[in-house]
Scaffold this motif. Sequence first.
Motif, short mmCIF file in Angstrom:
data_model
loop_
_atom_site.label_atom_id
_atom_site.label_comp_id
_atom_site.label_asym_id
_atom_site.label_seq_id
_atom_site.Cartn_x
_atom_site.Cartn_y
_atom_site.Cartn_z
N TYR A 123 9.96 7.55 -0.12
CA TYR A 123 8.80 7.51 0.79
C TYR A 123 9.11 8.28 2.07
N GLN A 175 0.83 -1.21 0.00
CA GLN A 175 0.00 0.00 0.00
C GLN A 175 0.86 1.26 0.00
N GLN A 176 1.97 1.22 0.75
CA GLN A 176 2.86 2.38 0.79
C GLN A 176 3.53 2.60 -0.57
N ARG A 200 2.31 1.75 -3.49
CA ARG A 200 1.29 2.31 -4.39
C ARG A 200 1.07 3.79 -4.10
N GLU A 201 1.04 4.11 -2.82
CA GLU A 201 0.84 5.50 -2.41
C GLU A 201 1.98 6.38 -2.94
N ALA A 229 -4.11 10.81 2.75
CA ALA A 229 -4.95 10.37 1.64
C ALA A 229 -5.69 11.54 1.00
N ARG A 279 -2.91 9.09 8.38
CA ARG A 279 -3.18 8.51 7.07
C ARG A 279 -4.40 9.16 6.42
N SER A 290 1.86 6.64 -6.83
CA SER A 290 0.74 7.49 -7.23
C SER A 290 1.10 8.96 -7.02
N TYR A 291 1.76 9.25 -5.91
CA TYR A 291 2.16 10.63 -5.66
C TYR A 291 3.21 11.09 -6.67
#
Length: 502
Positions: free
Chosen positions: A435, A226-227, A229-230, A500, A496, A233-234
Motif C-alpha cells: 500500500y 477500505q484501504q 480493499r483498495e 479513486a 482520495r 482491487s488495484y
Amino acid sequence: MSLESALSVALTLRGAEAHALLCDGALPACAECEASLYPRIERFVRQGPQRDLCRDCFWPAERVYSELGIRVHRYSDWLTDEDRHAAAEIAGRHPVEDIHDLVIDDLPIGEHALAGALRFFATGSIDAEPHGEAVLRRYLEAAVLTARATTRLMRAIDFQAVMVTHGIYVPWGIVSTVARREGVRVVTWNVAYRKRRFIFSHDDTYHHTLMNEPVEHWQDTELKPQQERELMSYLASRREGLFDWIVFHRPTRQDPHEIAAKVGVDLSRPVIGCLTNVSWDAQLHYPANAFPSMLEWLVQTVEYFAARPELQLLVRVHPAEISGFPVSRQPILSELKKRIAQLPGNVIVVPPESGISSYALMSLCNAAVIYGTKMGVELSSVGLPIIVAGEAWIRNKGITHDASSPDEYFRLLDRLPFAGRLTPEQQARARRYAYHFFFNRMIPLPFIEPKAGYPIFQLRLDTFDPLRPGATQGLDLICDGILHGKPFHTDERRERRVAASV
C-alpha cells in the motif's frame, strides 16, 4: 510543456528561482541515444548524435523554458576547449576493462558511463557488441564533460537543490553525483506504475532509495478495511494493466491447471517460480546483491535445480524483453543456453512472447526466486514466499528471504520447498508495504494525461492555475520536498478522489 518545465513554473510560483540546464549538442552520447535508432551503429561511433538527435532535442526545450521566463544554461557555456581535450584524452586512455571502476574527483564516472552504454545497446554486457568499446568510450567522454560543466555551474551559482530524472546514466547520474559532492540537495523522479503518478526520491536514484527507505514510513500503519480493499482491487487490476501506464501483455483469464498442462508443469511435485528482469536496466553497483549480474544468478540457479530433481523450476522470462522500450538486444534465454546448452528436465521456461499471465504462473508455485523484478511486492501481498538475490525493491522490508552472497542464497534454496505460505502476520506486513509503495510513494498529478507513444504522458494545462500553491495536493507535496526536503510520500494527504479515478 514537460513535467520538468511545469515543475519549474510551480516552484517559481512558490517563490523559488528555477534554472534549467540543457545539453545543446555538447555531449558525444547521452541517454536519448539508443542502438535501435542507429541501424548502422558505426555511424553513431563516427559522429555521435549531433547530426540527428541533437537537432530536434535542444531547441524545443530551450524555447519552452525561455517563453516561461526560466533561466536556461547550455552545457557549452560551461565547457572550455581544455575540458573537451581532457575528456577525449581520458576516454581514449583508460583500458576498457577498467572503465567501470573509474573514479575521477570522487565521482563514479565509469559506473554511469557503463550504465549508459548498456542502456544504449539494451543489453546486460557489451562484450559481444562489435562497437561496444567505442560506444562506451563515447559515454565516458560525455560523463567527463558533464562532470566538468556541472561542477563549474554549481560552483558559480548557489543552488539549493537539483532535480533530475532517474538519477543514473549519462548525464543525469553524473549531475546527481556532482550535486551531492558539492553539497547541493538532489531530487530524482521517474514515472510510477500507476497512471498520472510519479515517484520522487531524495539524494539518490529511486533504484537505491526504494530498497533502503526507512521501514518506519509504513510498517506501523495498519490498513483500514477500505484501504485493504483498495489495494487488492488495484493488484487484481495489474493483471490487465487497467490503471497502469505500461502493460507488457494483456492476458485473458486463465485456469491454473490448464496452464500447468500447457507449459508442462507436474503439479504433483513442488514448483518454484523464477522471475527474470530486463538485463540492461539500471545496471549500477548494488553492494547487497548476491551475484554480479542477473545472468550469473540465473545460470547458477538452473545449475542448482539440476541437482534437485524433486523440485521444478518455472522460469518466466520478462515480457518487457520484447515489448519494453527499448527492446532488449540480449534475450536472457539465448544467453542462458550459451552457458547451459541442454536445460535440465525439471526446468521449464516460459518465453517473453507467451501470453500466459505471470501471475497465473506464480499461482502454481510454492515460492518464487527473484533478482530485480518488482513483482516481489505483489506476490508477497498474496502470501507467496520470496527469495531475493538482487536489487528488487521488496528487499530489506522484513518480508522476503534476502541473500547477499551465493552461499547465503543456496542455503535459502536448500530450505525449499517451504512448509507453507506467508503467515497472516507476514502477509499483513507485505500488504502494508504494498500500500505504501503503490499508493503513498506514487504521487498523483491530475493534470497529467496518458498518451500513446513516447513519452507516455502529456500535460493537460490550459492555465497555470493547477500549478499554484494549494491547487493540487500532489504537486504541493512534490514542491515541499524539493524546496524544504520533506518526504515524498503522501500518507493521509493524498487525494482520495484522484486515487479513486485512476
